[in-house]
Design a protein around this motif. Structure first.
Motif, short mmCIF file in Angstrom:
data_model
loop_
_atom_site.label_atom_id
_atom_site.label_comp_id
_atom_site.label_asym_id
_atom_site.label_seq_id
_atom_site.Cartn_x
_atom_site.Cartn_y
_atom_site.Cartn_z
N TYR A 1 58.40 51.58 32.55
CA TYR A 1 58.60 50.40 31.71
C TYR A 1 57.84 50.48 30.39
O TYR A 1 58.08 49.71 29.49
CB TYR A 1 58.26 49.11 32.45
N ALA A 2 56.88 51.40 30.29
CA ALA A 2 56.14 51.54 29.05
C ALA A 2 56.28 52.97 28.55
O ALA A 2 56.45 53.91 29.31
CB ALA A 2 54.66 51.21 29.28
N GLN A 3 56.22 53.14 27.24
CA GLN A 3 56.30 54.47 26.64
C GLN A 3 55.14 55.33 27.12
O GLN A 3 54.02 54.86 27.21
CB GLN A 3 56.18 54.33 25.12
N PRO A 4 55.38 56.62 27.37
CA PRO A 4 54.26 57.50 27.72
C PRO A 4 53.30 57.64 26.53
O PRO A 4 53.70 57.59 25.38
CB PRO A 4 54.94 58.85 28.00
N PHE A 5 52.00 57.81 26.84
CA PHE A 5 51.05 58.22 25.81
C PHE A 5 51.44 59.62 25.35
O PHE A 5 51.96 60.43 26.13
CB PHE A 5 49.62 58.28 26.38
#
Lengths: 333, 333
Positions: free
Chosen positions: A58-62
């Motif tokens: 759900y969140a962009q990868p670092f």
């Protein structure tokens, strides 16, 4: 000296200190619309493990070689944006960096003096909102029902336990040390507690702690602890999937009992969520949480580590259950 | 000669003919409040497998040495109850017996002439209502969304596919023979079909059939077919757990991939139900289904086997996927 902490490599399984790199850095002057910010408190949260991988989530990868990011309370040192001035305190998703410039659009101002500033990373921030929406919107606890919470002593779990008590429920908390259990029972008023490390038969322990079965299961951990709780679900039970910390570091598809037959037979609802799904209602929830805190009905515990350079080890400590309540790092006054 | 069929023994795994016994029986005269009933059509349904076991479930287990029970359309031969007269047709959960007496309170009258009487065991009965509430109340399909249905050619699945089309969805049906797939595509207007028997890589087949991902998964079968569909779920997908026929005959706790991390990451809702949860709304639903049938928007297929003595083998045929649409036995005119 201005330092930042980069993602040096992606972990395979459990992350360790070698996945991070601390380096010195410079900071550019703020341009029009930007702020110069000094970090005061930096949050470490289990969900960040997901962003260290490059799997779809759900969140962009670092990015490798770029700073880690997370919830940060910061003080404005210089403002070139409307509505902000030097000295203001703000909250936002910012880089793990002592001093940085950032667009004013990525932060929100915090009114100083209402609550300790660190609370905006916890009970009045993402973990508090997560507890609020997950329990009330998905779990829908009714007076007299039994609510089981895994990861009960964590930043989200402690708030879930207390809101469930406010709603008149019988609350059973699962955690991993006797100190945490004592805190849950003596300080937060949780009715029954179970130490998953020292309990040989979790299923039996849950039946004993829940003689009327389980109506709401707020799950922060997943895995075998959850399997045991599932077996005790009542008809129409609600299972809130908030976290799965026991599975974040696995490297293969984890296997377990197929739960759909049970979900079918008992008309169970299971729902996953992330707090940003409820972004439109953050103000409502933060006001209610703040009111409960002010009234003394919501107690709040933090484990605060001092020193910017301690960020990686503090983050890693989440997976060893080192924290009671919210875990965070204090970087500056 | 009046015959009944008993549960002779509980199956361990897949049931077979030896679990049933057909015997002759007598019938008592109806007492006050009772009806003498002649079975016309008898339903066989996958959920009945659960009642053959003595494990805790949503329905009482059948008793060994007592008749099997199921949905039956019957004609009243003699009435000693108000509001019923000889010649009426009724629907109820009755014994597998050619002629029986039963309290009038366990049956409902059917108005003859509105639809073929057998429809009240299918599209206008339990399977139709199951499709209606599961899809509309839990699945909540929105125009343009992709709906995947497993067991798509069964009594429930065929209705789900068609209601999803009425709601303007792209519908993908999964079934086990090419005849069933042709029926789904050519007769019911299903957009894409997948034969799970002849498809080596279900996950790939589902991605290809669902280029925009899966918004609603209506699951009648469970197991590996469902695992493959789950991997293609979109954010906010709804998974309706209606049946798990692939697991009804397993003898050990079935294992599979742990789905909670995926449910979490994609904010998925998974919910089980049985149709009786919606008993208060049966009239509303039956009227809507009847209207769609009358308008020709809901097509209906039955596989009708003739002869009371064929009941056990017809029931067993459900687990071999022998039926397209509703499977039932015609006992008398």
């Amino acid at each position: 000296m201005n330092r930042k902490i980069l993602l040096k490599s992606r972990p395979n399984g459990m992350p360790d200190a070698k996945n991070f790199e601390i380096t010195e850095t410079t900071v550019s002057d703020p341009k029009e619309g930007e702020l110069l910010l000094k970090a005061l408190y930096i949050s470490v949260d289990p969900y960040m493990r997901g962003r260290m991988s490059d799997a779809k989530s759900y969140a962009q990868p670092f990015e490798i070689g770029k700073p880690m990011q997370g919830g940060i309370v910061a003080r404005v040192m210089e403002s070139r944006a409307d509505n902000f001035k030097a000295g203001d305190v703000v909250l936002g998703m910012l880089d793990w960096q002592e001093v940085q410039t950032a667009p004013a659009s990525v932060v929100n101002k915090i009114e100083e003096g209402m609550a300790p500033l660190s609370y905006y990373l916890g009970i009045l921030g993402m973990p508090g909102l997560t507890a609020y929406f997950g329990l009330l919107d998905i779990g829908k606890p009714q007076q007299g029902e039994t609510v089981v919470v895994s990861g009960a002593a964590g930043a989200v779990g402690t708030v879930v336990c207390q809101i469930a008590k406010i709603k008149g429920c019988r609350v059973v908390g699962i955690a991993g040390t006797d100190e945490k259990l004592a805190y849950l029972k003596n300080e937060l008023g949780v009715d029954e507690v179970i130490n998953y490390h020292s309990t040989p038969d979790m299923q039996k322990a849950i039946s004993q702690a829940c003689p009327d079965g389980v109506d709401v299961y707020f799950d922060n951990v997943g895995g075998e602890i959850s399997d045991a709780v599932m077996m005790a679900l009542n008809k129409y039970a609600r299972v809130v999937i908030c976290g799965q910390i026991s599975l974040y570091n696995v490297t293969e598809m984890p296997m377990g009992p197929r739960l759909q037959p049970l979900i079918l037979k008992r008309s169970v609802l299971m729902q996953g969520f992330i707090v940003s799904n409820y972004a439109e209602r953050f103000t409502e929830a933060a006001q209610q949480l703040g009111k409960w805190v002010a009234e003394g009905r919501l107690k709040y515990e933090e484990t605060i580590v001092e020193g910017f350079e301690k960020l990686p080890q503090t983050f890693l400590g989440l997976f060893e259950g080192k924290n009671t309540g919210k875990y965070l790092v204090k970087v500056a006054e």
